[in-house]
Design an enzyme around this catalytic site. Structure first.
Site, PDB file in Angstrom:
ATOM      1  N   ALA A 262       0.769  -1.243   0.000  1.00 18.97           N
ATOM      2  CA  ALA A 262       0.000   0.000   0.000  1.00 18.97           C
ATOM      3  C   ALA A 262       0.803   1.297   0.000  1.00 18.97           C
ATOM      4  O   ALA A 262       0.289   2.340  -0.400  1.00 18.97           O
ATOM      5  CB  ALA A 262      -0.964   0.014   1.187  1.00 18.97           C
ATOM      6  N   ALA A 263       2.038   1.290   0.483  1.00 15.75           N
ATOM      7  CA  ALA A 263       2.805   2.551   0.551  1.00 15.75           C
ATOM      8  C   ALA A 263       3.130   3.055  -0.859  1.00 15.75           C
ATOM      9  O   ALA A 263       3.294   2.253  -1.774  1.00 15.75           O
ATOM     10  CB  ALA A 263       4.094   2.334   1.344  1.00 15.75           C
TER      11      ALA A 263
ATOM     12  N   GLY B  48      -1.157   6.479  -1.902  1.00 10.17           N
ATOM     13  CA  GLY B  48      -1.985   7.200  -2.873  1.00 10.17           C
ATOM     14  C   GLY B  48      -3.166   6.393  -3.379  1.00 10.17           C
ATOM     15  O   GLY B  48      -4.270   6.924  -3.543  1.00 10.17           O
ATOM     16  N   LYS B  49      -2.952   5.113  -3.622  1.00 14.06           N
ATOM     17  CA  LYS B  49      -4.045   4.282  -4.141  1.00 14.06           C
ATOM     18  C   LYS B  49      -5.076   3.979  -3.054  1.00 14.06           C
ATOM     19  O   LYS B  49      -6.272   3.868  -3.335  1.00 14.06           O
ATOM     20  CB  LYS B  49      -3.490   3.010  -4.774  1.00 14.06           C
ATOM     21  CG  LYS B  49      -2.738   3.294  -6.077  1.00 14.06           C
ATOM     22  CD  LYS B  49      -2.234   2.033  -6.747  1.00 14.06           C
ATOM     23  CE  LYS B  49      -1.531   2.371  -8.069  1.00 14.06           C
ATOM     24  NZ  LYS B  49      -0.301   3.174  -7.874  1.00 14.06           N
TER      25      LYS B  49
ATOM     26  N   GLU C 120       1.900  -2.975   4.282  1.00  7.62           N
ATOM     27  CA  GLU C 120       3.199  -2.563   3.743  1.00  7.62           C
ATOM     28  C   GLU C 120       4.315  -3.229   4.550  1.00  7.62           C
ATOM     29  O   GLU C 120       4.394  -3.054   5.763  1.00  7.62           O
ATOM     30  CB  GLU C 120       3.354  -1.049   3.796  1.00  7.62           C
ATOM     31  CG  GLU C 120       4.692  -0.535   3.309  1.00  7.62           C
ATOM     32  CD  GLU C 120       5.080  -1.040   1.923  1.00  7.62           C
ATOM     33  OE1 GLU C 120       6.196  -1.589   1.780  1.00  7.62           O
ATOM     34  OE2 GLU C 120       4.257  -0.893   0.994  1.00  7.62           O
TER      35      GLU C 120
ATOM     36  N   ASP D 226       4.685  -9.483   5.616  1.00 11.34           N
ATOM     37  CA  ASP D 226       5.216  -9.888   4.318  1.00 11.34           C
ATOM     38  C   ASP D 226       4.022 -10.274   3.451  1.00 11.34           C
ATOM     39  O   ASP D 226       3.269 -11.193   3.799  1.00 11.34           O
ATOM     40  CB  ASP D 226       6.167 -11.077   4.500  1.00 11.34           C
ATOM     41  CG  ASP D 226       6.849 -11.494   3.196  1.00 11.34           C
ATOM     42  OD1 ASP D 226       6.266 -11.281   2.108  1.00 11.34           O
ATOM     43  OD2 ASP D 226       7.963 -12.038   3.266  1.00 11.34           O
TER      44      ASP D 226
ATOM     45  N   CYS E  68       4.576   0.053 -12.239  1.00 10.52           N
ATOM     46  CA  CYS E  68       4.929   1.293 -12.947  1.00 10.52           C
ATOM     47  C   CYS E  68       6.187   1.060 -13.781  1.00 10.52           C
ATOM     48  O   CYS E  68       7.066   1.920 -13.846  1.00 10.52           O
ATOM     49  CB  CYS E  68       5.087   2.457 -11.979  1.00 10.52           C
ATOM     50  SG  CYS E  68       6.181   2.131 -10.597  1.00 10.52           S
TER      51      CYS E  68
END
Length: 338
Positions: free
Chosen positions: A141-142, A145-146, A163, A194, A266
């Site tokens: 999650a880190a 933003g999402k 995370e 994990d 990304c």
């Protein structure tokens, strides 16, 4: 003339910061995988002055005056009703020219009004089609933003933000505190597990799972300041798909039958994108690909897409005037029977 000289000087300075080790590696790989498109993509990725930033408005502290100002400056809303799933509560604005608004500072007890982001990073969030009351997992999650974007779409019955990296976990917590009311933050579970163990820890718990996986982040890797570290990263790059597949297998376990899973990265890398999804689809008999080519068609006004050879996966590539991405998004569904 003065501004032109300053801009040219700035661009020369930025050009010096490009990591040649990474660029040479990308040149070999992506010229094969993307063909002629790579030339355009490379020019954008190596020219930060061309980069664009979208403005996601925070519905929990809505900036009405800022919205008026964005309209006045010629910004337009992303998608503008072109997608089958696009909640009215989500408002994201794009400028027509490369421009970056100043980021708001984190202040305890005060919610930020907007979040700056690469507009393509909203595609995996929208692909999840989150509805009120659903249980959702953001596995990696880190920086958050999402997770923030998910909460602009709907009020989940349960949101689990995970995370594994302790430094990034602090960033995640700060992001949530900056954008989400305390009453809602208390309903969000934040963990440091994990991700490969999540499926065993919470089997068949979630209606929707987002795996925004650790990847070879093309934009940031190109500007690595330490060429030795960059060379080390590249030598270890082949290990990333193994991790990504393990994370997805865990996510599949944590997903209830009938639930949706969205995978995103990304990077432009086929090995971390299409090949990872092909491995999961081919090896998990209870996982079915979901066609999202209609999303690419609906978003063609604001994004440029490269062919992926998959109906369940789309790849945003940057070009001038649409400098979004890279962003790969794939959508899968867990069947009721194995």
């Amino acid at each position: 003339m003065v501004l032109t000289r300053l801009k040219a000087k700035s661009e020369r300075k930025l050009a010096k910061q490009i990591c040649k080790v990474v660029l040479d590696h990308f040149e070999k790989q992506y010229s094969k995988e993307l063909g002629d498109s790579w030339n355009t993509v490379r020019d954008i990725l190596t020219s930060p002055s061309c980069w664009q930033h979208a403005v996601l408005l925070n519905r929990f502290n809505y900036p009405f005056e800022l919205e008026k100002d964005l309209h006045f400056k010629g910004y337009h809303t992303l998608f503008q009703g072109s997608l089958p799933y696009y909640p009215k509560s989500m408002k994201c604005y794009l400028g027509r020219i490369p421009d970056r608004m100043p980021s708001e500072r984190h202040q305890i007890g005060s919610l930020k009004k907007y979040y700056l982001l690469n507009a393509a990073s909203l595609l995996p969030v929208l692909a999840l089609e989150l509805k009120d009351g659903e249980k959702v997992l953001d596995l990696c999650a880190a920086p958050g933003g999402k997770s923030v974007a998910l909460l602009q779409c709907a009020y989940p019955g349960y949101l689990h933000c995970n995370e594994y990296d302790s430094l990034r976990l602090k960033w995640l917590r700060q992001t949530l505190e900056s954008f989400i009311p305390q009453s809602l933050v208390n309903e969000i579970k934040v963990s440091e597990l994990d991700g490969r163990e999540m499926g065993d820890a919470e089997p068949e718990m979630f209606d929707k799972v987002l795996v925004d996986a650790p990847c070879s982040n093309d934009r940031s890797w190109l500007f690595s300041s330490d060429s030795q570290k960059a060379a080390c990263r590249i030598s270890q790059r082949g290990e990333l798909p193994v991790l990504q597949i393990e994370l997805l297998r865990s996510a599949v376990k944590s997903l209830r039958p009938g639930g949706l899973l969205v995978y995103s990265t990304c990077t432009l890398s086929k090995a971390e994108n299409q090949d990872v999804i092909s491995e999961i689809v081919n090896s998990c008999s209870n996982i079915m690909p979901v066609d999202i080519t209609d999303m690419a068609r609906a978003c063609s006004r604001d994004f440029t897409f490269a062919p992926t050879g998959q109906e369940c996966g789309i790849l945003v590539i940057p070009e001038k005037g649409k400098a979004w991405g890279p962003m790969y998004v794939a959508k899968l569904k867990k069947s009721w029977t194995v």
